[in-house]
Design an enzyme around this catalytic site. Sequence first.
Site, PDB file in Angstrom:
ATOM      1  N   ASP A 100      50.398 -11.071  65.569  1.00  0.00           N
ATOM      2  CA  ASP A 100      50.115  -9.661  65.574  1.00  0.00           C
ATOM      3  C   ASP A 100      50.921  -9.217  66.885  1.00  0.00           C
ATOM      4  O   ASP A 100      50.559  -9.228  67.992  1.00  0.00           O
ATOM      5  CB  ASP A 100      48.823  -9.298  65.737  1.00  0.00           C
ATOM      6  CG  ASP A 100      48.365  -7.816  66.001  1.00  0.00           C
ATOM      7  OD1 ASP A 100      49.084  -7.034  65.214  1.00  0.00           O
ATOM      8  OD2 ASP A 100      47.500  -7.395  66.537  1.00  0.00           O
ATOM      9  N   ASP A 150      43.325  -8.395  69.140  1.00  0.00           N
ATOM     10  CA  ASP A 150      44.511  -9.000  69.013  1.00  0.00           C
ATOM     11  C   ASP A 150      44.572 -10.218  68.239  1.00  0.00           C
ATOM     12  O   ASP A 150      45.402 -10.475  67.436  1.00  0.00           O
ATOM     13  CB  ASP A 150      45.593  -8.818  70.024  1.00  0.00           C
ATOM     14  CG  ASP A 150      45.541  -7.556  70.711  1.00  0.00           C
ATOM     15  OD1 ASP A 150      45.913  -6.582  69.941  1.00  0.00           O
ATOM     16  OD2 ASP A 150      45.302  -7.229  71.690  1.00  0.00           O
ATOM     17  N   GLU A 158      52.596  -9.435  61.118  1.00  0.00           N
ATOM     18  CA  GLU A 158      52.397  -8.280  60.678  1.00  0.00           C
ATOM     19  C   GLU A 158      53.408  -7.303  60.683  1.00  0.00           C
ATOM     20  O   GLU A 158      53.989  -7.185  61.949  1.00  0.00           O
ATOM     21  CB  GLU A 158      50.954  -7.650  61.539  1.00  0.00           C
ATOM     22  CG  GLU A 158      50.445  -6.625  60.791  1.00  0.00           C
ATOM     23  CD  GLU A 158      49.104  -5.916  61.231  1.00  0.00           C
ATOM     24  OE1 GLU A 158      48.172  -6.276  60.589  1.00  0.00           O
ATOM     25  OE2 GLU A 158      49.167  -5.721  62.424  1.00  0.00           O
TER      26      GLU A 158
END
Length: 164
Positions: A7, A139, A67
């Site tokens: 991420d 996160d 992502e």
Amino acid sequence: MLILGLDPGLRHTGWGLIESEGTRIRHRGHGVLHVDAAQPLSDRLAALYAGLKEVVESLAPDEAAVEETFVNRNPVSTLKLGQARGVVLLVPALAGLPVAEYPPNLVKKTVVGTGHAAKEQILTMVKVLLPGCGVTVGDAADALAVAICHAQHRRHAALAGVAP
């Protein structure tokens, strides 16, 4: 198959490692790389690169999933996030790993069931899907969600005879 979910963030980059075997997934680790926001951008990107390189080398994943960046209202912030995302894509690619990319809404839909899930919902579902993982940071939970998304879509692509 060990899958590293990432991420990207310029200040905090989450990572999560899962093992995927058929329909089963198991938690293998997670964490967050923190970069000093007071440093110049070039130093922050270098620190992100070094930290992520260490993660990839120590965990030895088979594949990585990242992502995709969503565009926010501040174009300068979006551009800086894009630079961090470039580093996040580069490190596993330089390690010879296949790297898949997933939009945030697909990650949320895959893990939670709705493409507009809140961070708390993602955290809760990651804990349900990976019992005992102990993740508490958004996160890291987001990174594990990316890995779960990849495992799911990779498996469906394999069943369909298509590359993920």
